[in-house]
Design a protein around this motif. Structure first.
Motif, PDB file in Angstrom:
ATOM      1  N   ALA A  27     -39.866  68.390  30.710  1.00 46.15           N
ATOM      2  CA  ALA A  27     -39.382  67.105  31.224  1.00 46.15           C
ATOM      3  C   ALA A  27     -38.144  66.646  30.459  1.00 46.15           C
ATOM      4  O   ALA A  27     -37.175  66.157  31.053  1.00 46.15           O
ATOM      5  CB  ALA A  27     -40.489  66.052  31.129  1.00 46.15           C
ATOM      6  N   VAL A  28     -38.163  66.811  29.149  1.00 48.34           N
ATOM      7  CA  VAL A  28     -37.010  66.409  28.334  1.00 48.34           C
ATOM      8  C   VAL A  28     -35.768  67.210  28.726  1.00 48.34           C
ATOM      9  O   VAL A  28     -34.679  66.658  28.883  1.00 48.34           O
ATOM     10  CB  VAL A  28     -37.317  66.551  26.818  1.00 48.34           C
ATOM     11  CG1 VAL A  28     -36.062  66.389  25.981  1.00 48.34           C
ATOM     12  CG2 VAL A  28     -38.374  65.544  26.395  1.00 48.34           C
ATOM     13  N   VAL A  29     -35.927  68.502  28.924  1.00 49.99           N
ATOM     14  CA  VAL A  29     -34.785  69.339  29.298  1.00 49.99           C
ATOM     15  C   VAL A  29     -34.291  68.992  30.694  1.00 49.99           C
ATOM     16  O   VAL A  29     -33.097  68.980  30.948  1.00 49.99           O
ATOM     17  CB  VAL A  29     -35.133  70.838  29.168  1.00 49.99           C
ATOM     18  CG1 VAL A  29     -34.089  71.716  29.817  1.00 49.99           C
ATOM     19  CG2 VAL A  29     -35.296  71.202  27.699  1.00 49.99           C
ATOM     20  N   PHE A  30     -35.205  68.691  31.617  1.00 48.11           N
ATOM     21  CA  PHE A  30     -34.780  68.293  32.965  1.00 48.11           C
ATOM     22  C   PHE A  30     -33.952  67.017  32.930  1.00 48.11           C
ATOM     23  O   PHE A  30     -32.933  66.916  33.584  1.00 48.11           O
ATOM     24  CB  PHE A  30     -35.990  68.063  33.865  1.00 48.11           C
ATOM     25  CG  PHE A  30     -36.518  69.296  34.517  1.00 48.11           C
ATOM     26  CD1 PHE A  30     -36.126  70.569  34.122  1.00 48.11           C
ATOM     27  CD2 PHE A  30     -37.426  69.205  35.534  1.00 48.11           C
ATOM     28  CE1 PHE A  30     -36.621  71.699  34.723  1.00 48.11           C
ATOM     29  CE2 PHE A  30     -37.939  70.332  36.158  1.00 48.11           C
ATOM     30  CZ  PHE A  30     -37.529  71.573  35.743  1.00 48.11           C
ATOM     31  N   GLY A  33     -31.034  67.411  29.639  1.00 47.54           N
ATOM     32  CA  GLY A  33     -30.406  68.713  29.423  1.00 47.54           C
ATOM     33  C   GLY A  33     -28.938  68.610  29.064  1.00 47.54           C
ATOM     34  O   GLY A  33     -28.447  69.304  28.164  1.00 47.54           O
ATOM     35  N   ASP A  34     -28.232  67.726  29.733  1.00 47.21           N
ATOM     36  CA  ASP A  34     -26.802  67.524  29.453  1.00 47.21           C
ATOM     37  C   ASP A  34     -26.591  67.089  28.010  1.00 47.21           C
ATOM     38  O   ASP A  34     -25.744  67.630  27.302  1.00 47.21           O
ATOM     39  CB  ASP A  34     -26.256  66.488  30.440  1.00 47.21           C
ATOM     40  CG  ASP A  34     -24.769  66.311  30.311  1.00 47.21           C
ATOM     41  OD1 ASP A  34     -24.325  65.588  29.393  1.00 47.21           O
ATOM     42  OD2 ASP A  34     -24.046  66.901  31.142  1.00 47.21           O
ATOM     43  N   SER A  35     -27.368  66.110  27.583  1.00 43.82           N
ATOM     44  CA  SER A  35     -27.238  65.612  26.204  1.00 43.82           C
ATOM     45  C   SER A  35     -27.664  66.652  25.182  1.00 43.82           C
ATOM     46  O   SER A  35     -27.050  66.770  24.113  1.00 43.82           O
ATOM     47  CB  SER A  35     -28.080  64.343  26.022  1.00 43.82           C
ATOM     48  OG  SER A  35     -27.595  63.319  26.839  1.00 43.82           O
ATOM     49  N   ILE A  36     -28.714  67.397  25.481  1.00 42.42           N
ATOM     50  CA  ILE A  36     -29.174  68.440  24.562  1.00 42.42           C
ATOM     51  C   ILE A  36     -28.072  69.468  24.350  1.00 42.42           C
ATOM     52  O   ILE A  36     -27.733  69.810  23.210  1.00 42.42           O
ATOM     53  CB  ILE A  36     -30.461  69.113  25.094  1.00 42.42           C
ATOM     54  CG1 ILE A  36     -31.628  68.140  25.056  1.00 42.42           C
ATOM     55  CG2 ILE A  36     -30.783  70.369  24.282  1.00 42.42           C
ATOM     56  CD1 ILE A  36     -32.862  68.617  25.789  1.00 42.42           C
ATOM     57  N   PRO A  47     -21.709  74.284  31.099  1.00 41.02           N
ATOM     58  CA  PRO A  47     -22.070  75.073  32.284  1.00 41.02           C
ATOM     59  C   PRO A  47     -23.437  75.772  32.176  1.00 41.02           C
ATOM     60  O   PRO A  47     -23.957  76.255  33.174  1.00 41.02           O
ATOM     61  CB  PRO A  47     -20.945  76.108  32.388  1.00 41.02           C
ATOM     62  CG  PRO A  47     -19.785  75.481  31.688  1.00 41.02           C
ATOM     63  CD  PRO A  47     -20.390  74.661  30.577  1.00 41.02           C
ATOM     64  N   ALA A  48     -24.017  75.805  30.995  1.00 37.33           N
ATOM     65  CA  ALA A  48     -25.316  76.466  30.807  1.00 37.33           C
ATOM     66  C   ALA A  48     -26.497  75.547  31.090  1.00 37.33           C
ATOM     67  O   ALA A  48     -27.651  75.962  30.936  1.00 37.33           O
ATOM     68  CB  ALA A  48     -25.416  77.005  29.381  1.00 37.33           C
ATOM     69  N   ILE A  49     -26.251  74.321  31.534  1.00 40.48           N
ATOM     70  CA  ILE A  49     -27.345  73.362  31.745  1.00 40.48           C
ATOM     71  C   ILE A  49     -28.344  73.870  32.786  1.00 40.48           C
ATOM     72  O   ILE A  49     -29.550  73.887  32.539  1.00 40.48           O
ATOM     73  CB  ILE A  49     -26.805  71.975  32.153  1.00 40.48           C
ATOM     74  CG1 ILE A  49     -26.053  71.359  30.999  1.00 40.48           C
ATOM     75  CG2 ILE A  49     -27.940  71.053  32.585  1.00 40.48           C
ATOM     76  CD1 ILE A  49     -25.286  70.110  31.374  1.00 40.48           C
ATOM     77  N   ALA A 161     -28.790  57.885  26.642  1.00 44.33           N
ATOM     78  CA  ALA A 161     -28.793  59.094  25.815  1.00 44.33           C
ATOM     79  C   ALA A 161     -27.411  59.678  25.600  1.00 44.33           C
ATOM     80  O   ALA A 161     -27.184  60.399  24.640  1.00 44.33           O
ATOM     81  CB  ALA A 161     -29.703  60.147  26.435  1.00 44.33           C
ATOM     82  N   TYR A 162     -26.475  59.395  26.482  1.00 44.82           N
ATOM     83  CA  TYR A 162     -25.167  60.052  26.423  1.00 44.82           C
ATOM     84  C   TYR A 162     -24.208  59.424  25.415  1.00 44.82           C
ATOM     85  O   TYR A 162     -23.157  59.966  25.159  1.00 44.82           O
ATOM     86  CB  TYR A 162     -24.519  60.029  27.808  1.00 44.82           C
ATOM     87  CG  TYR A 162     -25.337  60.724  28.851  1.00 44.82           C
ATOM     88  CD1 TYR A 162     -25.506  62.109  28.815  1.00 44.82           C
ATOM     89  CD2 TYR A 162     -25.963  60.016  29.864  1.00 44.82           C
ATOM     90  CE1 TYR A 162     -26.279  62.760  29.768  1.00 44.82           C
ATOM     91  CE2 TYR A 162     -26.724  60.655  30.823  1.00 44.82           C
ATOM     92  CZ  TYR A 162     -26.876  62.024  30.761  1.00 44.82           C
ATOM     93  OH  TYR A 162     -27.627  62.662  31.697  1.00 44.82           O
TER      94      TYR A 162
END
Length: 186
Positions: A27-30, A33-36, A47-49, A161-162
């Motif tokens: 759920a966190v990655v979904f 994911g951009d912020s991670i 681009p690897a998101i 988060a961003y």
């Protein structure tokens, strides 16, 4: 594990606990994911998101569903099924990957692997039906509800988060609180 009721209880418990532990990071990655990617790897990895999210879902599916089959097959002396499932993985991933990679790259390959794993769920459910009668929907509905609530709430939380690393970490903490809270609610 000679008693089928004990086997069913153990399978159900292992599946439920696996879902609790694997679905939160998914759920966190979904949601984040951009912020991670941005905070851990840097802007050039954005681009690897999508492959990251797909592979995280793949890890969750394998950890929740696929990993417990092996024990059942081994206990009941049906380990030959591993060979058939492995051959299916090999043929599906190799053939579909060959077709998909030139057009869709690593995201396409990630989807091929995920779809291949998802296709083995009904196959394994059929082969396991002589060993154990179960329903993933009955076993996992509370965990799936928690996952859905966390993702829904996470999208509301994700707007902060961003901004900074602190707000990113606060977003993860907020999602964890939401996840644990939904665990007690559901």
């Amino acid at each position: 594990m000679q008693d089928d009721n004990q086997l069913k209880r153990g399978f159900s418990r292992a599946t439920k606990l696996s879902a609790i532990f694997f679905l939160f990071p998914c759920a966190v990655v979904f949601v984040l994911g951009d912020s991670i990617i941005r905070f851990i790897f840097g802007e050039k990895w954005l681009p690897a998101i999508l492959p990251f999210q797909i592979f995280m879902l793949l890890v969750a599916v394998r950890g929740i569903v696929v990993s417990h089959w092996s024990s059942l097959y081994m206990i009941k002396g049906k380990s030959i099924v591993f060979l058939y499932i492995s051959l299916f993985y090999f043929l599906s991933i190799a053939c579909l990957g060959y077709l998909v990679i030139p057009q869709y790259g690593i995201s396409g390959m990630a989807l091929v692997v995920l779809i291949t794993i998802l296709c083995t769920i009904p196959i394994s459910k059929f082969t396991l039906s002589s060993i154990l009668k179960y329903s993933y929907i009955k076993i996992l509905w509370p965990q799936i509800a928690m996952f859905g609530l966390t993702i829904g709430g996470g999208f509301l939380i994700a707007t902060i988060a961003y901004k900074t690393l602190i707000s990113f970490l606060a977003s993860i903490l907020s999602m964890a609180i939401l996840y644990i809270g939904s665990l007690y609610t559901v």
